[in-house]
Design an enzyme around this catalytic site. Structure first.
Site, mmCIF file in Angstrom:
data_model
loop_
_atom_site.group_PDB
_atom_site.id
_atom_site.type_symbol
_atom_site.label_atom_id
_atom_site.label_comp_id
_atom_site.label_asym_id
_atom_site.label_seq_id
_atom_site.Cartn_x
_atom_site.Cartn_y
_atom_site.Cartn_z
ATOM 1 C CG LEU A 35 -1.856 -0.907 1.380
ATOM 2 C CD1 LEU A 35 -2.298 -1.157 2.340
ATOM 3 C CD2 LEU A 35 -3.008 -0.444 -0.045
ATOM 4 C CB SER A 36 0.105 4.852 -1.109
ATOM 5 O OG SER A 36 0.401 6.087 -0.591
ATOM 6 N N GLY A 37 2.508 4.335 1.430
ATOM 7 C CA GLY A 37 3.412 4.723 3.022
ATOM 8 C C GLY A 37 3.181 3.359 3.403
ATOM 9 C CB SER A 38 3.435 -0.316 3.114
ATOM 10 O OG SER A 38 4.131 -0.009 1.526
ATOM 11 N N GLY A 39 6.234 1.687 3.136
ATOM 12 C CA GLY A 39 7.883 1.787 3.257
ATOM 13 C C GLY A 39 8.314 1.197 2.304
ATOM 14 C CE LYS A 40 5.034 0.807 -2.568
ATOM 15 N NZ LYS A 40 3.965 1.580 -1.528
ATOM 16 C CB SER A 41 10.318 4.903 -1.320
ATOM 17 O OG SER A 41 9.219 5.051 -1.945
ATOM 18 C CB SER A 108 2.400 -3.686 -8.600
ATOM 19 O OG SER A 108 3.035 -3.702 -7.255
#
Length: 209
Positions: A35-41, A108
């Site tokens: 999700l957006s904000g999950s820490g991917k970046s 995604s």
């Protein structure tokens, strides 16, 4: 419009095996989904830094950066999301074929879209990392205010609010950024890479302080 029979694919005089040998690494696409904000970046940047400092040729494809350039003509409908990932998949494949390790950080949201990327990259070159995080935690981390705008109807088709997210059914790595620190999640990913890709110490790179 140019017809398909007018397109002639060219073959490089440098083979894939030669590129891997020159790069001294196994190309991999490390795909972070969540999700957006999950820490991917955050995880992608830390992983890139770790691999680069160990001498690997590595680069990041990030959702926001891609939307700012290659895909700035697309919206967020299901069709546009599919096209966004199609372009990313084609770009990642070119980078893999050049011998790079590619780290991709994209919401995604659909399993079918991620599987299409996997098939494009090659099953043996794709590593799926599920960045698991509760919607509540993502909302609390939302410095851009996207979730609030989505809940107020300002942003339509927002994943987790007005559009679905399909968690991976069989990811290679699962990290939980609510229960784990970034360092702990990063270590999980690195340990998997070391067990599957045989990462070895390379010529270290000294970064400026």
């Amino acid at each position: 419009m140019m017809s398909s029979d007018s397109i002639l694919l060219i073959e490089s005089h440098v083979s894939y095996a030669q590129r891997k040998a020159a790069m001294m690494q196994e190309p991999r696409l490390i795909w972070l989904t969540g999700l957006s904000g999950s820490g991917k970046s955050t995880l992608a940047l830390r992983l890139e830094h770790y691999l680069f400092c160990r001498g690997y040729k590595v680069c990041i494809l990030d959702g926001d950066n891609i939307r700012n350039g290659l895909c700035n003509d697309l919206g967020f409908s299901e069709e546009d999301r599919e096209e966004n990932l199609r372009r990313v998949g084609e770009t990642a494949k070119l980078m893999l074929d050049a011998g790079l390790i590619v780290i991709a950080a994209f919401i995604s949201p659909y399993e079918a879209g991620r599987n299409a990327i996997r098939n494009k990259a090659g099953l043996d070159r794709f590593i799926e990392v599920y960045v698991n995080c509760t919607i509540e935690a993502c909302v609390n981390r939302d410095v851009k205010g996207l979730y609030a705008r989505a809940r107020n109807g300002i942003i339509p088709d927002f994943t987790g609010i007005s559009a679905p997210y399909e968690p991976p059914t069989a990811p290679d790595v699962v990290v939980d950024t609510v229960e784990e620190s970034i360092d702990e999640s990063l270590l999980k990913i690195i340990q998997f890479l070391e067990s599957k890709v045989e990462l070895v110490d390379r010529v270290p790179v000294m970064l400026p302080q």
